[in-house]
Structures are given as structure tokens and as C-alpha cells.
Design a protein around this motif. Structure first.
Motif, mmCIF file in Angstrom:
data_model
loop_
_atom_site.group_PDB
_atom_site.id
_atom_site.type_symbol
_atom_site.label_atom_id
_atom_site.label_comp_id
_atom_site.label_asym_id
_atom_site.label_seq_id
_atom_site.Cartn_x
_atom_site.Cartn_y
_atom_site.Cartn_z
ATOM 1 N N ALA A 2 0.841 -1.189 0.000
ATOM 2 C CA ALA A 2 0.000 0.000 0.000
ATOM 3 C C ALA A 2 0.880 1.244 0.000
ATOM 4 N N CYS A 4 0.855 5.557 0.686
ATOM 5 C CA CYS A 4 0.214 6.791 1.153
ATOM 6 C C CYS A 4 0.764 7.947 0.318
ATOM 7 N N LEU A 92 0.631 5.975 -12.150
ATOM 8 C CA LEU A 92 -0.783 5.693 -12.399
ATOM 9 C C LEU A 92 -1.030 5.810 -13.898
ATOM 10 N N GLU A 119 -11.136 8.283 -9.016
ATOM 11 C CA GLU A 119 -11.222 7.174 -8.062
ATOM 12 C C GLU A 119 -10.003 7.166 -7.136
ATOM 13 N N VAL A 120 -8.834 7.362 -7.726
ATOM 14 C CA VAL A 120 -7.615 7.366 -6.923
ATOM 15 C C VAL A 120 -7.596 8.567 -5.980
ATOM 16 N N GLU A 123 -9.816 7.948 -2.950
ATOM 17 C CA GLU A 123 -9.152 7.096 -1.962
ATOM 18 C C GLU A 123 -8.128 7.895 -1.172
ATOM 19 N N SER A 124 -7.357 8.719 -1.886
ATOM 20 C CA SER A 124 -6.323 9.513 -1.220
ATOM 21 C C SER A 124 -6.937 10.498 -0.232
ATOM 22 N N LEU A 130 -3.125 3.370 -1.086
ATOM 23 C CA LEU A 130 -3.427 2.896 -2.435
ATOM 24 C C LEU A 130 -2.691 1.594 -2.716
ATOM 25 N N HIS A 132 -0.911 -1.210 -4.815
ATOM 26 C CA HIS A 132 -0.120 -1.161 -6.030
ATOM 27 C C HIS A 132 0.720 -2.420 -6.155
ATOM 28 N N ILE A 313 -0.064 1.628 -9.851
ATOM 29 C CA ILE A 313 -1.407 1.537 -9.292
ATOM 30 C C ILE A 313 -2.327 0.961 -10.360
ATOM 31 N N ARG A 315 -5.786 -0.113 -9.501
ATOM 32 C CA ARG A 315 -7.136 0.227 -9.097
ATOM 33 C C ARG A 315 -8.101 -0.876 -9.494
#
Length: 315
Positions: A2, A4, A92, A119-120, A123-124, A130, A132, A313, A315
Motif C-alpha cells: 500500500a 500513502c 498511475l 477514483e484514486v 481514496e487519497s 493505495l 499497487h 497503481i 485500481r
């Protein structure tokens, strides 16, 4: 795994296939980012190099790449040069090319760039890490970076593909069918596609079995496009990549297509199929080659090794 994210940026190639027909792509993506990130449009390699240095200076954690396979490779090349030994930002892919083979092979969603980025960002903003994955880059002659490199058939197919009016999977499939029929008939473009290239090839110092190759291809991902998987062992072993090369003619290649489609060994004595940590190809004459779908200037030598790991990423 993940991630941040604290700093987000997006680079847009306005010449990418699915960007050309969209007005105000840059403004739309900037609207999604709001005050939490920034967008740069690049129309040249010089501008792309400037953006890479800006990413490094501003300590960007996540870079969205809005373009196709070639845009992604050229962006990663610029980032490797700018970041040096430092870890690259997470990438991304915002799929805006005609084929998006690399992003598809990595399992990236086929959403519109604005939706994917939104979408990303959602989440952020929630503070959610996230998810990945990591993918290995190839280093080509120490100065270019990508996931696929090829000469011979891969380049000749791309040249014909870029020349047709209809792009995307439909156009590519029609072209493949046309060339396949021509190859089986033993005439025309299907035969010319397999023109042998006099060359010496070595994997980890072991000489290849042929003195001319119609196909030279290496990758750290399995899929070359349209669901074909010649490098099915690309991620089999850490520290290695898969090489598919051969002195193969059109009819033999057509015979091998089912195995390539299924991601299996062809069993052909005219194919070199192995994993390696280093590939060296010396062409007798200056030869075009491709990196992630972009056709490069002719060269007489290719030195291919593993490059940095890239966090992607999906997703």
C-alpha cells in the motif's frame, strides 16, 4: 502493498490516440486534482525531461501518465534520468493510447482517464493507502527504459499498423488476419514481414543458435497485445526477463501462433525461448527497433538488462 500519497502530478501527451479527440483534457484532469496536485502537457521530449526534473524537485509521490504505451516508456525514461538512484514515484497509467498494451498487461482499469484519476483521488482524500504492484523495467543500451523491446517482426507489424487508417484492437486484428493469409499463401506483405536480419545474439553470454533473426523480442510482461503471450515466462524468476527470438519464416510463425496465444512454448527448433538477465544483439546493418510500441532510430547493437522496479497503481 500500500502507498500513502502526499504529492500528486499528471503528465499529458496531447498526441496520444485517445487524447487527440478530447477537448480540454488538461483542464478536466486539473479539475479532478483541484489544489492537491498539478498537471503538465508535454509536446516534446525536452518538455518531458523538464517535468521529470520538476517531479523530483517537488518530491512527487504519484505521477499519472495520460497517454499510451510509448508515452509511458518515455516518461519512465525521463524519470529514471532525473531521479538517478532515488526511488521513482508511483505510476498511475491513465489509458489514452490506441492499444494500451502495457497498462492492460499490468491489469490497469480501462476507465476514462478522468474517472480513473477521480477514483484514486477519492481514496487519497479518505486517507486510504493505495494498493499497487511492482513491475520490472528493462534498460536498453543504458539510456532507454521500458517493458518491451523488439526488432524484426514486431517493428514491421507496427510500421504497417501505424500506416493503416483504422487503429485500435479492431484495426490490429484485421491487419494480423491480412498478414497471416498472405504468409500462408507465401507471397506479399506477410512474407516481407519475416525478412531475416543478419545478427549475433547472446543471452547471459551464451551465443544464440542462429546467424540471422526474423524475430527478436524481450519483455518483463507476458502480453505483447491482442492477447498473445510470447514472453509467458517474463515474471517467472526474479532478476530475469524472457527472450523470444528466432530465424522463423511466415508459415512456421503461423503454426506457432496457437501456442503463443496460449502462453506456451512453441516447440519450434527455429525459436530461442529462454529467460535471461542480459541480452546482447549485434546487427550487421543499422536496424530499427521498438520500445513499448515506439519505433526507434536504427542501431547496430542492443544491450538489454534489468532496470529499476516501478510501482504501478492498478485500481
Amino acid at each position: 502493498m500500500a502507498l500513502c500519497v502526499a504529492s500528486i502530478a499528471v503528465v499529458v501527451n496531447p498526441s496520444a490516440g485517445r487524447n487527440r479527440g478530447v477537448a480540454a483534457r488538461v483542464e478536466r484532469l486539473a479539475g479532478v486534482l483541484g489544489a492537491e496536485g498539478w498537471v503538465r502537457e508535454t509536446r516534446s521530449l525536452e518538455q518531458l525531461a523538464d517535468v521529470a526534473r520538476e517531479c523530483q524537485a517537488r518530491r512527487v509521490d504519484l505521477l499519472g501518465v495520460c497517454g499510451g504505451d510509448g508515452t509511458l516508456a518515455r516518461t519512465l525514461t525521463a524519470l529514471v534520468r532525473a531521479y538517478g538512484a532515488d526511488a521513482l514515484p508511483c505510476i498511475l497509467p491513465l489509458r489514452a493510447g490506441t492499444m494500451n498494451t502495457v497498462a492492460r498487461a499490468m491489469g490497469c482499469s480501462a476507465w476514462h482517464p478522468e474517472r480513473m484519476l477521480a477514483e484514486v483521488m477519492a481514496e487519497s482524500r479518505r486517507g486510504a493507502p493505495l494498493a499497487h504492484t511492482e513491475h520490472q523495467l528493462l534498460s536498453i543500451n543504458g539510456s532507454q527504459f521500458g517493458f518491451m523491446i523488439g526488432a524484426g517482426v514486431p517493428v514491421e507489424f507496427l510500421r504497417r499498423y501505424y500506416a493503416i487508417g483504422r487503429r485500435g484492437a479492431v484495426g490490429a486484428l484485421r491487419l494480423l488476419a491480412t498478414l497471416g493469409a498472405s504468409a500462408i499463401a507465401g507471397r506479399g506483405a506477410g512474407v516481407a514481414l519475416f525478412r531475416p536480419l543478419p545478427a549475433r545474439l547472446a543471452c547471459d553470454g551464451d551465443p544464440g543458435p542462429f546467424d540471422a533473426y526474423s524475430v527478436v523480442y524481450a519483455s518483463t510482461i507476458e502480453d505483447i497485445g491482442l492477447g498473445f503471450r510470447p514472453t509467458y515466462r517474463a515474471r517467472e524468476q526474479a532478476g530475469q526477463f524472457h527472450v523470444f527470438a528466432g530465424a522463423i519464416g511466415p508459415r512456421e510463425f503461423v503454426r506457432c501462433l496457437p501456442a503463443i496465444r496460449l502462453g506456451r512454448a512453441t516447440g519450434s527448433p527455429r525459436v530461442l525461448d529462454r529467460v535471461t538477465s542480459r541480452l546482447c544483439v549485434e546487427f550487421r546493418d543499422p536496424t530499427l527497433y521498438m520500445v513499448d510500441g515506439d519505433i526507434m532510430e536504427p542501431t547496430t547493437r542492443l544491450e538489454v538488462a534489468l532496470g529499476p522496479l516501478v510501482r504501478v497503481i492498478r485500481r
